[in-house]
Design an enzyme around this catalytic site. Structure first.
Site, PDB file in Angstrom:
ATOM      1  N   CYS A   9       0.870  -1.181   0.000  1.00 40.31           N
ATOM      2  CA  CYS A   9       0.000   0.000   0.000  1.00 40.31           C
ATOM      3  C   CYS A   9       0.909   1.234   0.000  1.00 40.31           C
ATOM      4  O   CYS A   9       2.035   1.166  -0.495  1.00 40.31           O
ATOM      5  CB  CYS A   9      -1.000  -0.026   1.161  1.00 40.31           C
ATOM      6  SG  CYS A   9      -0.306   0.163   2.810  1.00 40.31           S
ATOM      7  N   ARG A  15      -3.526  -0.629   5.481  1.00 40.65           N
ATOM      8  CA  ARG A  15      -4.105  -1.696   4.662  1.00 40.65           C
ATOM      9  C   ARG A  15      -3.193  -2.895   4.462  1.00 40.65           C
ATOM     10  O   ARG A  15      -3.616  -4.039   4.668  1.00 40.65           O
ATOM     11  CB  ARG A  15      -4.527  -1.128   3.294  1.00 40.65           C
ATOM     12  CG  ARG A  15      -5.702  -0.184   3.375  1.00 40.65           C
ATOM     13  CD  ARG A  15      -5.914   0.544   2.066  1.00 40.65           C
ATOM     14  NE  ARG A  15      -4.835   1.502   1.863  1.00 40.65           N
ATOM     15  CZ  ARG A  15      -4.714   2.289   0.802  1.00 40.65           C
ATOM     16  NH1 ARG A  15      -5.597   2.205  -0.176  1.00 40.65           N
ATOM     17  NH2 ARG A  15      -3.721   3.148   0.697  1.00 40.65           N
TER      18      ARG A  15
END
Length: 194
Positions: A9, A15
């Site tokens: 990410c 994430r």
């Protein structure tokens, strides 16, 4: 042989650590052999995972700790498969490491299992390449070709997982649920590959 999967990410604090921890847990539950790491295209070495991501993983039973790592050639070389949180992350990885093109996908793109969508993706990629070649050769692109390309674009799903950075706990839960759905599809795919 264990699959070596790298999640990517931006800052490697929200994430991609969620994906790393969740895949480790899910693979263990299913008895699948995977090695998992994560990194960020703009990460700073050694930052802690976001508090919301860390608490979500702890609640699901993840015992490890993940600190941020910038994406580098060693990680790219280590990975059999690089799964990004957005299409832009995929582009960034491929731009920086062109040799990774055949193993780099957006997570939701790689996990896609709807045959109609997969066919639309293949047709879109083929038509896009054909039209780019025509354009490069100075040939006219027909109205029907443009219309078909737009029709295909409308049928394609959004393969980006929204960045919850700085958001509420619920925004992290939404991202985690979206990641987990894709990881379950990914594990089905890996199981069928043996």
């Amino acid at each position: 042989m264990a699959h070596r999967i790298l999640f990517v990410c931006t800052g490697n604090t929200c994430r991609s650590p969620l994906a790393e921890g969740l895949l480790s847990l899910l693979a263990e539950q299913q008895g699948l052999s995977v090695e998992v790491k994560s990194a960020g295209v703009a990460a700073i070495e050694g930052c802690s995972m976001s508090a919301h991501s860390a608490s979500i993983l702890r609640e699901k039973g993840y015992k490890g700790s993940i600190t941020s790592k910038p994406l580098d050639g060693n990680l790219v070389g280590w990975a059999d498969l690089i799964l990004t949180m957005t299409v832009n992350h995929k582009r960034a990885v491929i731009q920086q490491f062109p040799d990774s093109v055949d193993k780099t996908y957006a997570l939701k793109e790689y996990a896609e299992n709807d045959s109609h969508i997969l066919e639309a993706v293949r047709e879109h990629e083929a038509l896009s390449a054909e039209l780019q070649l025509k354009q490069a050769l100075g040939r006219q692109i027909g109205t029907s070709e443009r219309a078909r390309l737009l029709e295909l674009v409308d049928r394609l799903p959004d393969y980006d997982i929204a960045d919850p950075f700085g958001g509420s706990r619920s925004s992290y839960e939404i991202s985690a649920a979206e990641i987990e759905r894709s990881l379950r599809k990914l594990l089905d795919r890996l199981s069928s590959q043996g």
